[in-house]
Write a protein that holds these residues in place. Structure first.
Motif, PDB file in Angstrom:
ATOM      1  N   MET A  35       0.818  -1.214   0.000  1.00 38.20           N
ATOM      2  CA  MET A  35       0.000   0.000   0.000  1.00 38.20           C
ATOM      3  C   MET A  35       0.854   1.268   0.000  1.00 38.20           C
ATOM      4  O   MET A  35       0.497   2.276  -0.614  1.00 38.20           O
ATOM      5  N   GLY A  36       1.988   1.238   0.682  1.00 38.53           N
ATOM      6  CA  GLY A  36       2.839   2.423   0.716  1.00 38.53           C
ATOM      7  C   GLY A  36       3.645   2.640  -0.535  1.00 38.53           C
ATOM      8  O   GLY A  36       4.312   3.683  -0.674  1.00 38.53           O
ATOM      9  N   ASN A  37       3.601   1.699  -1.484  1.00 36.09           N
ATOM     10  CA  ASN A  37       4.397   1.803  -2.703  1.00 36.09           C
ATOM     11  C   ASN A  37       3.571   2.177  -3.924  1.00 36.09           C
ATOM     12  O   ASN A  37       4.057   2.071  -5.050  1.00 36.09           O
ATOM     13  N   THR A  38       2.321   2.577  -3.719  1.00 37.78           N
ATOM     14  CA  THR A  38       1.454   2.925  -4.840  1.00 37.78           C
ATOM     15  C   THR A  38       0.990   4.367  -4.731  1.00 37.78           C
ATOM     16  O   THR A  38       1.025   4.971  -3.659  1.00 37.78           O
ATOM     17  N   VAL A  39       0.534   4.909  -5.857  1.00 36.56           N
ATOM     18  CA  VAL A  39       0.044   6.286  -5.924  1.00 36.56           C
ATOM     19  C   VAL A  39      -1.474   6.264  -5.921  1.00 36.56           C
ATOM     20  O   VAL A  39      -2.101   5.477  -6.643  1.00 36.56           O
ATOM     21  N   MET A  40      -2.062   7.115  -5.109  1.00 35.67           N
ATOM     22  CA  MET A  40      -3.524   7.155  -4.971  1.00 35.67           C
ATOM     23  C   MET A  40      -4.186   7.439  -6.312  1.00 35.67           C
ATOM     24  O   MET A  40      -3.784   8.342  -7.053  1.00 35.67           O
ATOM     25  N   GLY A  41      -5.185   6.633  -6.654  1.00 33.42           N
ATOM     26  CA  GLY A  41      -5.933   6.829  -7.884  1.00 33.42           C
ATOM     27  C   GLY A  41      -5.443   6.005  -9.053  1.00 33.42           C
ATOM     28  O   GLY A  41      -6.135   5.910 -10.075  1.00 33.42           O
ATOM     29  N   THR A  42      -4.263   5.409  -8.946  1.00 33.13           N
ATOM     30  CA  THR A  42      -3.761   4.569 -10.024  1.00 33.13           C
ATOM     31  C   THR A  42      -4.325   3.160  -9.916  1.00 33.13           C
ATOM     32  O   THR A  42      -4.916   2.783  -8.901  1.00 33.13           O
ATOM     33  N   LEU A  43      -4.130   2.368 -10.982  1.00 30.83           N
ATOM     34  CA  LEU A  43      -4.648   1.004 -10.979  1.00 30.83           C
ATOM     35  C   LEU A  43      -4.049   0.149  -9.866  1.00 30.83           C
ATOM     36  O   LEU A  43      -4.790  -0.572  -9.179  1.00 30.83           O
ATOM     37  N   PRO A  44      -2.722   0.177  -9.637  1.00 28.92           N
ATOM     38  CA  PRO A  44      -2.191  -0.618  -8.523  1.00 28.92           C
ATOM     39  C   PRO A  44      -2.798  -0.248  -7.171  1.00 28.92           C
ATOM     40  O   PRO A  44      -3.066  -1.130  -6.346  1.00 28.92           O
ATOM     41  N   ASN A  45      -3.030   1.053  -6.961  1.00 26.99           N
ATOM     42  CA  ASN A  45      -3.631   1.480  -5.703  1.00 26.99           C
ATOM     43  C   ASN A  45      -5.088   1.042  -5.607  1.00 26.99           C
ATOM     44  O   ASN A  45      -5.534   0.551  -4.562  1.00 26.99           O
ATOM     45  N   ASN A  46      -5.841   1.211  -6.690  1.00 18.75           N
ATOM     46  CA  ASN A  46      -7.247   0.796  -6.682  1.00 18.75           C
ATOM     47  C   ASN A  46      -7.377  -0.713  -6.503  1.00 18.75           C
ATOM     48  O   ASN A  46      -8.312  -1.200  -5.858  1.00 18.75           O
ATOM     49  N   ALA A  47      -6.429  -1.470  -7.079  1.00 20.60           N
ATOM     50  CA  ALA A  47      -6.466  -2.927  -6.927  1.00 20.60           C
ATOM     51  C   ALA A  47      -6.277  -3.325  -5.471  1.00 20.60           C
ATOM     52  O   ALA A  47      -6.929  -4.262  -4.975  1.00 20.60           O
ATOM     53  N   LEU A  48      -5.399  -2.610  -4.765  1.00 17.99           N
ATOM     54  CA  LEU A  48      -5.215  -2.896  -3.338  1.00 17.99           C
ATOM     55  C   LEU A  48      -6.465  -2.541  -2.545  1.00 17.99           C
ATOM     56  O   LEU A  48      -6.824  -3.235  -1.588  1.00 17.99           O
ATOM     57  N   TRP A  49      -7.132  -1.463  -2.934  1.00 19.94           N
ATOM     58  CA  TRP A  49      -8.392  -1.112  -2.270  1.00 19.94           C
ATOM     59  C   TRP A  49      -9.458  -2.182  -2.533  1.00 19.94           C
ATOM     60  O   TRP A  49     -10.301  -2.440  -1.681  1.00 19.94           O
ATOM     61  N   SER A  50      -9.398  -2.810  -3.678  1.00 21.94           N
ATOM     62  CA  SER A  50     -10.331  -3.910  -3.956  1.00 21.94           C
ATOM     63  C   SER A  50     -10.053  -5.094  -3.033  1.00 21.94           C
ATOM     64  O   SER A  50     -10.991  -5.772  -2.586  1.00 21.94           O
TER      65      SER A  50
END
Length: 331
Positions: free
Chosen positions: A291-306
């Protein structure tokens, strides 16, 4: 004026009907009755209003907080499917996890399988031990012994997760490596760590379940000629089964949501586990490590939120099971 006269009349009537005259009221008399003071809310009434107001405000705040958390996670978790157009079925059925490469590489199946495997195995291993300890505490042990075991259980509950993870990394992982080879990281190491972590939870709730069985059930069984163990097996455990199942589900919920300790011993490799000693990753371990290695709003970040949304759904599912079993137990 009518209200004041009526009130004076009521006071006079009350004074006249007293069997034991009140000295102070006799001295005051009805003509000196303060109508405004008597009709205003008292200090106790105002305190009652304030107490109710604070209670309702606290309940409203908790409801708003819970709804906000669920809404926040849901909005960000669904963004993977609405904004990035990831297929839901692909997300649940694919084990290809590399969101940085595009929407066709967002598959959480490996983490889902690992999370459920670790949770179920930890519950299967911990439940017999928990029931055995709870039976000893409630049916066989003296009061001093029961209090001692209770203090030990509470001590296990108070140990931080990072300590369990460090012990697993220092003791369990090398032990597994020496027996099975490989790195020592994997589902088996995570299961053993979670076994120790969920054991106090299941044990404490099982003790409460056994203590809740009415004592006259035991007396009736003994009166029919049953032995102590027959009474435990045929009566006590059967009556307490719904509550024991609730304890197991609470333990599974604890295991499913554990992150740090599991992350330290499971290997954090997003691969479909083909045995118990191969490195793998759970939903929580992937969240905490990435989670700390992604940018808010990008696909990797949204995937972690999923993944977080999936964890939330599972937590709600565990709560639903607890309520369902509790209702069946009451019937």
């Amino acid at each position: 004026m009518d209200k004041k006269e009526d009130l004076k009349q009521v006071v006079n009537q009350a004074l006249a009907e007293q069997k034991v005259p009140h000295v102070k009221l006799k001295k005051i008399g009805a003509e000196k009755a303060d109508v405004e003071k008597l009709t205003k809310p008292s200090k106790e009434t105002r305190q009652e209003y304030w107490g109710k107001g604070l209670t309702y405000a606290a309940i409203l705040l908790i409801i708003i907080l819970v709804v906000s958390i669920i809404g926040f996670i849901a909005v960000h978790g669904i963004a993977t499917f609405t904004q990035n157009h990831v297929n839901v079925w692909h997300f649940l059925s694919s084990s290809d996890w590399d969101p940085g490469e595009g929407r066709n590489h967002v598959g959480a199946l490996a983490m889902i399988v690992t999370s459920f495997s670790v949770t179920l195995l930890a519950a299967i291993v911990a439940t017999p031990f928990a029931i055995a300890v709870a039976l000893f505490m409630t049916e066989y042990s003296s009061k001093k012994g029961s209090r001692f075991l209770q203090s030990v259980i509470e001590l296990l509950v108070g140990i931080p997760s990072v300590v369990y993870g460090f012990l697993g990394l220092s003791i369990i992982v090398p032990f597994i490596r020496s027996i099975f080879g490989g790195t020592g990281f994997g589902i088996l190491s995570a299961t053993l760590v979670l076994f120790v972590m969920v054991l106090p939870t299941i044990t404490s709730l099982t003790v409460d379940a056994l203590k809740a069985v009415p004592n006259h059930y035991r007396q009736a069984s003994a009166a029919l000629g049953a032995t102590h163990w027959q009474t435990i097996y045929k009566v006590v455990l059967r009556v307490a089964t719904p509550r024991i199942l609730t304890a197991v589900i609470f333990g599974m919920a604890r295991a499913f949501g554990e992150a740090l300790a599991v992350q330290m011993v499971i290997g954090n490799a997003v691969l479909m586990p083909y045995n118990l000693v191969s490195p793998a990753a759970t939903l929580t371990s992937q969240l905490t490590s990435q989670m700390g290695n992604t940018v808010m709003g990008t696909l990797p970040n949204n995937a972690l939120w999923s993944l977080a949304l999936l964890l939330l759904i599972m937590a709600l599912f565990f709560n639903f099971l607890v309520r369902l079993i509790g209702r069946k137990g009451q019937k």
